[in-house]
Design a protein around this motif. Structure first.
Motif, PDB file in Angstrom:
ATOM      1  N   ALA A  36       7.851  -0.114   1.631  1.00 61.09           N
ATOM      2  CA  ALA A  36       6.581  -1.138   1.503  1.00 61.09           C
ATOM      3  C   ALA A  36       6.110  -0.870   0.023  1.00 61.09           C
ATOM      4  CB  ALA A  36       5.508  -0.641   2.565  1.00 61.09           C
ATOM      5  N   VAL A  37       5.448  -2.012  -0.661  1.00 62.12           N
ATOM      6  CA  VAL A  37       5.026  -2.008  -1.891  1.00 62.12           C
ATOM      7  C   VAL A  37       3.496  -2.665  -1.599  1.00 62.12           C
ATOM      8  CG1 VAL A  37       4.837  -2.809  -4.245  1.00 62.12           C
ATOM      9  CG2 VAL A  37       6.870  -1.350  -3.244  1.00 62.12           C
ATOM     10  N   VAL A  38       2.422  -2.011  -2.338  1.00 61.05           N
ATOM     11  CA  VAL A  38       1.177  -2.795  -2.475  1.00 61.05           C
ATOM     12  C   VAL A  38       0.764  -2.669  -3.875  1.00 61.05           C
ATOM     13  CG1 VAL A  38      -1.016  -3.088  -1.708  1.00 61.05           C
ATOM     14  CG2 VAL A  38       0.491  -2.436  -0.126  1.00 61.05           C
ATOM     15  N   GLN A  39       0.437  -3.718  -4.610  1.00 59.16           N
ATOM     16  CA  GLN A  39       0.064  -3.793  -5.866  1.00 59.16           C
ATOM     17  C   GLN A  39      -1.196  -4.521  -5.957  1.00 59.16           C
ATOM     18  OE1 GLN A  39       3.751  -5.300  -7.799  1.00 59.16           O
ATOM     19  NE2 GLN A  39       2.317  -6.666  -8.876  1.00 59.16           N
ATOM     20  N   ASP A  40      -2.007  -4.159  -7.062  1.00 54.60           N
ATOM     21  CA  ASP A  40      -3.367  -4.969  -7.540  1.00 54.60           C
ATOM     22  C   ASP A  40      -2.675  -6.257  -8.214  1.00 54.60           C
ATOM     23  OD1 ASP A  40      -6.103  -5.546  -8.032  1.00 54.60           O
ATOM     24  OD2 ASP A  40      -5.457  -4.832 -10.031  1.00 54.60           O
ATOM     25  N   ALA A  41      -3.062  -7.333  -7.686  1.00 52.08           N
ATOM     26  CA  ALA A  41      -2.554  -8.303  -8.403  1.00 52.08           C
ATOM     27  C   ALA A  41      -3.230  -8.739 -10.045  1.00 52.08           C
ATOM     28  CB  ALA A  41      -2.983  -9.916  -7.796  1.00 52.08           C
ATOM     29  N   ALA A  42      -4.335  -8.413 -10.170  1.00 50.62           N
ATOM     30  CA  ALA A  42      -5.010  -8.472 -11.509  1.00 50.62           C
ATOM     31  C   ALA A  42      -4.366  -7.705 -12.561  1.00 50.62           C
ATOM     32  CB  ALA A  42      -6.438  -8.292 -11.464  1.00 50.62           C
ATOM     33  N   THR A  43      -4.199  -6.442 -12.362  1.00 51.21           N
ATOM     34  CA  THR A  43      -3.571  -5.488 -13.294  1.00 51.21           C
ATOM     35  C   THR A  43      -2.086  -5.138 -12.940  1.00 51.21           C
ATOM     36  OG1 THR A  43      -4.004  -3.546 -11.875  1.00 51.21           O
ATOM     37  CG2 THR A  43      -5.919  -4.443 -13.404  1.00 51.21           C
ATOM     38  N   GLY A  44      -1.414  -5.796 -11.837  1.00 51.09           N
ATOM     39  CA  GLY A  44      -0.009  -5.151 -11.557  1.00 51.09           C
ATOM     40  C   GLY A  44       0.073  -3.516 -11.333  1.00 51.09           C
ATOM     41  N   GLN A  45      -1.276  -2.990 -11.200  1.00 56.83           N
ATOM     42  CA  GLN A  45      -1.117  -1.508 -10.822  1.00 56.83           C
ATOM     43  C   GLN A  45      -0.453  -1.402  -9.251  1.00 56.83           C
ATOM     44  OE1 GLN A  45      -4.684   0.550 -11.251  1.00 56.83           O
ATOM     45  NE2 GLN A  45      -3.910   2.576 -10.195  1.00 56.83           N
ATOM     46  N   GLU A  46       0.476  -0.479  -9.337  1.00 58.17           N
ATOM     47  CA  GLU A  46       1.122  -0.136  -7.816  1.00 58.17           C
ATOM     48  C   GLU A  46       0.234   0.833  -7.091  1.00 58.17           C
ATOM     49  OE1 GLU A  46       5.367   0.078  -6.984  1.00 58.17           O
ATOM     50  OE2 GLU A  46       4.856   2.272  -6.812  1.00 58.17           O
ATOM     51  N   LEU A  47      -0.367   0.537  -6.193  1.00 61.42           N
ATOM     52  CA  LEU A  47      -1.310   1.154  -5.202  1.00 61.42           C
ATOM     53  C   LEU A  47      -0.614   2.033  -4.365  1.00 61.42           C
ATOM     54  CD1 LEU A  47      -4.081  -1.689  -5.022  1.00 61.42           C
ATOM     55  CD2 LEU A  47      -3.989   0.377  -6.625  1.00 61.42           C
ATOM     56  N   TYR A  48       0.628   1.460  -3.867  1.00 60.90           N
ATOM     57  CA  TYR A  48       1.218   2.194  -2.687  1.00 60.90           C
ATOM     58  C   TYR A  48       2.900   1.750  -2.679  1.00 60.90           C
ATOM     59  CZ  TYR A  48       2.637   3.208   2.393  1.00 60.90           C
ATOM     60  OH  TYR A  48       3.160   3.500   3.299  1.00 60.90           O
ATOM     61  N   SER A  49       3.435   2.775  -2.460  1.00 61.32           N
ATOM     62  CA  SER A  49       4.811   2.497  -2.371  1.00 61.32           C
ATOM     63  C   SER A  49       5.519   3.438  -1.006  1.00 61.32           C
ATOM     64  CB  SER A  49       5.666   2.923  -3.645  1.00 61.32           C
ATOM     65  OG  SER A  49       6.920   2.507  -3.610  1.00 61.32           O
ATOM     66  N   ARG A  50       6.118   2.885  -0.369  1.00 64.80           N
ATOM     67  CA  ARG A  50       6.958   3.678   0.766  1.00 64.80           C
ATOM     68  C   ARG A  50       8.447   3.214   0.241  1.00 64.80           C
ATOM     69  NH1 ARG A  50       5.658   5.089   6.078  1.00 64.80           N
ATOM     70  NH2 ARG A  50       7.420   5.356   7.389  1.00 64.80           N
ATOM     71  N   SER A  98       4.361  -6.185   0.035  1.00 64.88           N
ATOM     72  CA  SER A  98       5.666  -6.476   0.821  1.00 64.88           C
ATOM     73  C   SER A  98       5.871  -5.399   1.682  1.00 64.88           C
ATOM     74  CB  SER A  98       6.752  -6.825  -0.318  1.00 64.88           C
ATOM     75  OG  SER A  98       8.015  -7.116   0.327  1.00 64.88           O
ATOM     76  N   PHE A  99       6.074  -5.802   2.858  1.00 64.67           N
ATOM     77  CA  PHE A  99       6.700  -4.783   3.952  1.00 64.67           C
ATOM     78  C   PHE A  99       8.160  -5.083   4.206  1.00 64.67           C
ATOM     79  CE2 PHE A  99       2.046  -5.123   4.734  1.00 64.67           C
ATOM     80  CZ  PHE A  99       1.629  -3.837   3.931  1.00 64.67           C
ATOM     81  N   VAL A 100       9.213  -4.342   4.251  1.00 63.09           N
ATOM     82  CA  VAL A 100      10.249  -4.655   4.663  1.00 63.09           C
ATOM     83  C   VAL A 100      11.069  -3.601   5.739  1.00 63.09           C
ATOM     84  CG1 VAL A 100      12.700  -5.312   3.958  1.00 63.09           C
ATOM     85  CG2 VAL A 100      10.809  -5.865   2.543  1.00 63.09           C
ATOM     86  N   GLY A 101      11.210  -4.081   6.961  1.00 62.71           N
ATOM     87  CA  GLY A 101      11.934  -3.080   7.941  1.00 62.71           C
ATOM     88  C   GLY A 101      13.174  -3.332   8.308  1.00 62.71           C
ATOM     89  N   ASN A 102      13.968  -2.332   8.346  1.00 62.67           N
ATOM     90  CA  ASN A 102      15.417  -2.488   8.675  1.00 62.67           C
ATOM     91  C   ASN A 102      15.880  -1.606   9.966  1.00 62.67           C
ATOM     92  OD1 ASN A 102      16.961  -3.329   5.553  1.00 62.67           O
ATOM     93  ND2 ASN A 102      15.654  -4.384   6.676  1.00 62.67           N
TER      94      ASN A 102
END
Length: 473
Positions: free
Chosen positions: A93-107, A441-445
């Motif tokens: 997974a990834v979460v980012q702030d759209a305005a700054t592009g800063q990544e807020l979460y990554s799995r 984006s969340f991707v599960g396999n």
């Protein structure tokens, strides 16, 4: 529909009316996020989460502010790690702030995974960039090599219909009945009276019509069909046709339907439809044009249409001066998104719809694609945002986000779904409770119990983002 279902739908519609105002701000610069970067907040509740007072039209997020607090990375991690925790498969997974592009979460967000239909985000991004959202695709009748011969040439419209053209439709913006009527009038004006022969020119695309990376079972089940530069109903036999009955030669199917339309328009047509070309400089007899590329991208994302996505990929290849083949399409899509700023390290594309074996895309790359649609100053790209299904209301998310755990995300989450037997994905955007636009984006396999069992987890994760006042205070 039951009374309960009607009540739930009404609640979801109320939540979504404001969300419908989110996708595009055609007058904003630079791009979708202009007012986020420069405006002042006018309310403590984001406009996209307020109860609407009227049906919204597509517009910009004018009430968002750069002063809205960013979610706390620690608070996000705690909530999302819990939602995505499972011993049945593997989530990235990834979460980012759209305005700054800063990544807020990554799995493990940079790890390449099977993207399923989220790969269509890359194809759509490349199509909007190379073809342009306003481009339309002609289907043309040309004068053949003899006075009584016609050639029907396809240029990539896979959403033709047998009836008259419908200017309000995407499927059927170009109709064969209208094309036949134009042709009949032109033949009458030219004094052509004898039987006419009809050939189809499908030479725009090259290489195998069936991608060898598609599983035979998926082809047999009608998940996809051989790809041609013209097709009816997205490569289906009719609007409600059973998937397994897809035409195996869409070009000749279009030719046969056009021959019937010519006959109905009073033209005497010789039996049989062949393949052939009209030659350089052939006179145009009649022409109809498709819905715009932007409208077709919206359609393919809403419906997750494999056939239309594959056609778009081949058109991207041709626009990029590569062969109009399956290999040319994947090469062109990858190189196009790379040129736009998507980090393609580790990315492997074997088709343009996400159905084939061997596709590898990371959650970070999918989030970057959505972020480009939101933040890039190119207005054409925003058609991709309009195509993202709305949770609980439209497209492939229409029947999700209706239980207690996810209802709070209904009408607010907009995302592309992806589903294979053991793999699933969800990538899109949401305005959180503090007024921050978040891309995710969340991707599960490898869900051995099947991907359906894992859908509640990704839906819950996106719902957490929608309701997040995760400032850490």
């Amino acid at each position: 529909m039951s009374r309960t279902s009607k009540t739930v739908t009404a609640v979801l519609l109320a939540a979504a009316l404001a969300a419908l105002a989110v996708p595009v701000g055609l007058n904003l610069a630079p791009g979708f996020l202009a007012d986020i970067r420069g405006g002042a907040a006018t309310t403590s509740v984001p406009a996209a989460q307020q109860e609407p007072t009227a049906l919204a039209t597509l517009g910009g997020i004018s009430a968002l502010s750069q002063d809205a607090p960013l979610p706390s990375k620690e608070a996000l991690a705690t909530a999302l790690d819990a939602a995505l925790a499972t011993d049945k498969g593997d989530f990235t997974a990834v979460v980012q702030d759209a305005a700054t592009g800063q990544e807020l979460y990554s799995r493990n967000g940079t790890a390449a995974r099977i993207p399923a239909s989220n790969l269509k985000l890359l194809t759509s991004l490349a199509a909007l960039k190379t073809l342009g959202a306003g481009t339309t695709l002609p289907t043309t009748v040309l004068a053949g090599p003899t006075p009584s011969s016609l050639v029907l040439r396809g240029a990539g419209d896979s959403l033709l219909t047998a009836g008259p053209s419908d200017p309000a439709a995407v499927v059927g913006r170009a109709g064969l009945a209208t094309l036949a009527q134009q042709t009949a009038a032109a033949l009458a004006a030219a004094g052509t009276t004898g039987p006419v022969t009809l050939a189809v020119d499908d030479t725009l695309f090259t290489g195998p019509a069936l991608n060898p990376k598609w599983l035979e079972g998926d082809v047999d089940a009608g998940e996809i069909a051989p790809i041609y530069p013209m097709a009816l109903y997205g490569g289906r036999p009719d609007p409600a046709g059973a998937p397994a009955l897809r035409p195996q030669d869409s070009a000749l199917s279009v030719g046969a339907a056009f021959a019937d339309a010519l006959s109905a328009a009073g033209v005497q047509v010789a039996p049989g439809v062949s393949r052939g070309t009209a030659g350089d400089g052939a006179r145009t007899v009649a022409e109809v044009r498709s819905a715009t590329v932007g409208e077709q991208v919206e359609y393919l994302l809403q419906q997750s249409d494999n056939y239309v996505a594959e056609v778009m990929g081949r058109l991207v290849a041709l626009a990029a001066h590569e062969p109009g083949s399956a290999e040319g399409a994947t090469s062109a899509v990858r190189s196009t998104v790379a040129s736009m700023g998507v980090n393609t390290d580790g990315m492997v594309l074997t088709d343009c719809s996400g159905l084939a074996e061997g596709n590898w895309v990371s959650a970070q790359q999918l989030a970057q694609a959505v972020a480009l649609m939101a933040a890039d100053p190119d207005e054409d790209l925003r058609a991709g945002l309009r195509g993202l299904p709305i949770a609980g209301l439209s497209g492939t998310l229409g029947e999700r986000y209706r239980d207690a755990a996810t209802l709070a995300g209904a009408g607010l989450v907009r995302a592309k779904t992806g589903t294979l037997n053991e793999d699933l994905s969800l990538s899109g955007y949401v305005v959180d409770a503090d007024g921050r636009l978040l891309v995710f984006s969340f991707v599960g396999n490898s869900f051995k119990d099947g991907s359906a069992a894992a859908k509640p987890a990704v839906d819950a994760a996106a719902t957490i983002l929608a309701g997040c006042g995760c400032t850490g205070s």
